[in-house]
Design an enzyme around this catalytic site. Structure first.
Site, PDB file in Angstrom:
ATOM      1  N   HIS A  17      -3.217 -23.703 -34.592  1.00  9.92           N
ATOM      2  CA  HIS A  17      -2.304 -22.933 -35.446  1.00  9.92           C
ATOM      3  C   HIS A  17      -0.845 -23.262 -35.101  1.00  9.92           C
ATOM      4  CE1 HIS A  17      -5.692 -19.732 -35.463  1.00  9.92           C
ATOM      5  NE2 HIS A  17      -5.656 -20.237 -36.667  1.00  9.92           N
ATOM      6  N   LYS A  41     -14.611 -12.226 -41.975  1.00 12.80           N
ATOM      7  CA  LYS A  41     -14.880 -12.470 -40.557  1.00 12.80           C
ATOM      8  C   LYS A  41     -14.777 -11.176 -39.755  1.00 12.80           C
ATOM      9  CE  LYS A  41     -12.612 -17.004 -40.805  1.00 12.80           C
ATOM     10  NZ  LYS A  41     -11.422 -17.739 -40.349  1.00 12.80           N
ATOM     11  N   ARG A  90      -8.762 -29.163 -41.355  1.00 13.43           N
ATOM     12  CA  ARG A  90      -9.359 -29.813 -40.186  1.00 13.43           C
ATOM     13  C   ARG A  90     -10.364 -30.870 -40.587  1.00 13.43           C
ATOM     14  NH1 ARG A  90     -10.423 -24.060 -37.754  1.00 13.43           N
ATOM     15  NH2 ARG A  90     -10.423 -23.790 -39.994  1.00 13.43           N
ATOM     16  N   SER A 128     -10.544 -20.522 -34.045  1.00 15.45           N
ATOM     17  CA  SER A 128     -10.556 -19.282 -33.257  1.00 15.45           C
ATOM     18  C   SER A 128     -11.998 -18.914 -32.927  1.00 15.45           C
ATOM     19  CB  SER A 128      -9.890 -18.149 -34.029  1.00 15.45           C
ATOM     20  OG  SER A 128      -8.554 -18.459 -34.317  1.00 15.45           O
TER      21      SER A 128
HETATM   22  P1  ADP Z   1      -8.300 -18.047 -42.205  1.00 15.14           P
HETATM   23  O1  ADP Z   1      -9.304 -17.010 -41.827  1.00 15.14           O
HETATM   24  O2  ADP Z   1      -7.386 -17.628 -43.320  1.00 15.14           O
HETATM   25  O3  ADP Z   1      -8.852 -19.430 -42.398  1.00 15.14           O
HETATM   26  P2  ADP Z   1      -7.387 -18.913 -39.617  1.00 15.14           P
HETATM   27  O4  ADP Z   1      -6.668 -18.082 -38.618  1.00 15.14           O
HETATM   28  O5  ADP Z   1      -8.756 -19.379 -39.283  1.00 15.14           O
HETATM   29  O6  ADP Z   1      -7.341 -18.091 -40.957  1.00 15.14           O
HETATM   30  O7  ADP Z   1      -6.498 -20.174 -39.979  1.00 15.14           O
HETATM   31  C1  ADP Z   1      -5.177 -20.061 -40.442  1.00 15.14           C
HETATM   32  C2  ADP Z   1      -4.709 -21.429 -40.901  1.00 15.14           C
HETATM   33  O8  ADP Z   1      -4.637 -22.323 -39.803  1.00 15.14           O
HETATM   34  C3  ADP Z   1      -5.641 -22.100 -41.909  1.00 15.14           C
HETATM   35  O9  ADP Z   1      -4.866 -22.840 -42.816  1.00 15.14           O
HETATM   36  C4  ADP Z   1      -6.473 -23.030 -41.062  1.00 15.14           C
HETATM   37  O10 ADP Z   1      -6.971 -24.119 -41.814  1.00 15.14           O
HETATM   38  C5  ADP Z   1      -5.419 -23.477 -40.070  1.00 15.14           C
HETATM   39  N1  ADP Z   1      -6.009 -23.929 -38.809  1.00 15.14           N
HETATM   40  C6  ADP Z   1      -6.798 -23.229 -37.965  1.00 15.14           C
HETATM   41  N2  ADP Z   1      -7.155 -23.979 -36.892  1.00 15.14           N
HETATM   42  C7  ADP Z   1      -6.567 -25.197 -37.085  1.00 15.14           C
HETATM   43  C8  ADP Z   1      -6.560 -26.435 -36.362  1.00 15.14           C
HETATM   44  N3  ADP Z   1      -7.234 -26.565 -35.230  1.00 15.14           N
HETATM   45  N4  ADP Z   1      -5.850 -27.467 -36.866  1.00 15.14           N
HETATM   46  C9  ADP Z   1      -5.182 -27.308 -38.044  1.00 15.14           C
HETATM   47  N5  ADP Z   1      -5.160 -26.191 -38.776  1.00 15.14           N
HETATM   48  C10 ADP Z   1      -5.821 -25.148 -38.312  1.00 15.14           C
END
Ligand code: ADP
Length: 165
Positions: A17, A41, A90, A128
């Site tokens: 993030h 989630k 990703r 996460s």
């Molecule tokens: P959501 O539940 O909305 O997907 P997340 O907290 O999982 O929220 O992710 C928030 C943003 O960060 C999303 O755009 C996700 O694709 C991006 N993201 C999460 N982990 C990574 C990573 N390792 N590399 C790049 N982008 C990421």
């Protein structure tokens, strides 16, 4: 001023993030990171805890503001005068969901663009959920989350038996 919104669950914030948010902060004058309660989630941290962690790890970026919102991302983006919603990609598996979201958001407000950033190679497999799962088995997650976040996660897992990421 060019303003972007980075929405997510951030449960908890990972280096993946931080990578996307820092890169967005280089492209836009101001970036609003917004924590949304994600109904798809089961969460480990409250929205307030997730916000506190985000503010801690992003404190060095002066043009980044962290907030929470209940409701549509597009509505939040409009309220902040944003021209873009930034999302990280990703793997191909992220694409279908992101494509649907971006299309729906485009219908809601065609003036707000969804911008996708490819993950940096070293973070392509971090999520996460994976971090929580590994931590729940006592694995080392220090490469993927900051020490302060790791500390909180350890405490949380210690108090919750059978964490369900
Ligand atoms: P959501 O539940 O909305 O997907 P997340 O907290 O999982 O929220 O992710 C928030 C943003 O960060 C999303 O755009 C996700 O694709 C991006 N993201 C999460 N982990 C990574 C990573 N390792 N590399 C790049 N982008 C990421």
């Amino acid at each position: 001023m060019k303003i972007a919104v980075c929405p997510g669950s951030f449960d908890p914030v990972t280096y993946g993030h931080i990578d996307i948010i820092s890169r967005a902060a280089n492209l836009f004058d101001r970036v609003y990171v917004v924590v949304l309660p994600n109904q798809r989630k089961k969460s480990c941290f409250t929205v307030e805890e997730r916000l506190e962690m985000l503010r801690e790890v992003l404190a060095h970026l002066d043009n980044v503001v962290c907030e929470q919102h209940e409701g549509l991302v597009v509505e939040y983006a409009q309220s902040r005068g944003a021209i873009a919603i930034v999302r990280g990609l990703r793997a191909v598996s992220d694409f279908e969901f992101e494509f649907k979201m971006a299309s729906m958001n485009h219908h809601l407000d065609p003036e707000i663009e969804t911008v996708f950033m490819m993950t940096s190679n070293e973070y392509s497999f971090i999520s996460s959920s994976a971090v929580k799962e590994i931590a729940s088995f006592g694995g080392d997650v220090s490469k993927w989350i900051s020490p302060s976040v790791a500390e909180r996660l350890k405490e949380r897992i210690g108090t919750r038996k059978g964490l369900n990421p």
